[in-house]
Design an enzyme around this catalytic site. Structure first.
Site, PDB file in Angstrom:
ATOM      1  N   ASP A 115      40.465  43.309  39.547  1.00 18.33           N
ATOM      2  CA  ASP A 115      40.278  42.131  40.392  1.00 18.33           C
ATOM      3  C   ASP A 115      41.401  42.018  41.413  1.00 18.33           C
ATOM      4  O   ASP A 115      42.570  41.898  41.058  1.00 18.33           O
ATOM      5  CB  ASP A 115      40.241  40.867  39.536  1.00 18.33           C
TER       6      ASP A 115
ATOM      7  N   ASP B 174      44.448  48.116  38.180  1.00 17.54           N
ATOM      8  CA  ASP B 174      43.899  46.804  37.921  1.00 17.54           C
ATOM      9  C   ASP B 174      42.596  46.710  38.716  1.00 17.54           C
ATOM     10  O   ASP B 174      42.366  47.521  39.628  1.00 17.54           O
ATOM     11  CB  ASP B 174      44.891  45.724  38.372  1.00 17.54           C
TER      12      ASP B 174
END
Length: 228
Positions: A17, A15
């Protein structure tokens, strides 16, 4: 490659953020800038950081908006939800334009993967993933980026479904069972746990270790270089 508590794996799916860059902080600010005045005008319960973690973190933008508005009893058609999503995105891009530095510990972890020849991809619900990686000076470190726009164009359901991560493994030419998922959001950890992956690394940036483990994290760390 092998890491303590995780066993062997041959690829890593990140991922973005909150894992590689502190853009989760920018997203939190942008969501607050959108919902606080809206909820005040509607006369409903005020927006809090808990709303971000419960309804928005790691989820496709429109899905998160819809679920949060429903929680507050605010009716909104798809066009209104799209409009709010664009407003939030404009707020986010304004914040991003001021610059973003990646987490140093995450860069050290990426460096170690590169040194070991481990392929990696970014799998993000954000449609701005490429811009964020470019702003952080890391775009060339990830040959494959599955962002919100790409997954939507392919009709892939977003997190907490595992489909986007499975697609990321496919792009790298690695069976999902040999790929690690790295996530800071509960919905993202759930996506990793729902698929046939080698393991899920939960990075605790505020969701809480207990919540990440409950969602299915194999291990939980505060910084990724703890695993090296």
């Amino acid at each position: 490659m092998e890491l303590a508590g995780l066993g062997r794996f041959s690829a890593v799916l990140f991922d973005l953020d909150g894992v590689i860059t502190p853009t989760a902080d920018l997203h939190m600010q942008a969501w607050a800038g959108l919902f606080r005045p809206l909820f005040e005008a509607e006369g409903v319960a005020e927006y809090t950081d808990a709303d971000y973690f419960h309804f928005l973190d790691g989820k496709p933008r429109t899905a998160g908006i819809g679920s949060l508005l429903e929680d507050r009893g605010i009716a909104a058609d798809p066009a209104k939800i799209d409009e709010l999503g664009e407003q939030k995105n404009a707020l986010f891009l304004d914040l991003l334009s001021r610059g973003i530095e990646p987490y140093p510990a995450s860069v050290r972890f990426i460096d170690a993967l590169d040194a070991a020849g481990v392929p990696k991809a970014v799998v993000s619900s954000s449609k701005n993933a490429g811009q964020v990686l470019t702003a952080a000076g890391l775009r060339d470190r990830f040959p494959e980026v599955v962002d919100g726009a790409r997954s939507a164009s392919l009709g892939l359901p977003g997190k907490p479904a595992p489909d986007t991560y499975a697609y990321g493994a496919e792009l790298l030419g690695v069976p999902s069972a040999e790929a690690l998922v790295v996530e800071d959001a509960v919905s993202g950890v759930q996506a990793g746990a729902a698929g046939d992956f080698a393991g899920v690394i939960g990075v605790d940036r505020g969701a809480g270790e207990a919540a990440l483990r409950s969602a299915g994290a194999t291990v939980v760390v505060r910084e990724l270089d703890e695993l090296l």
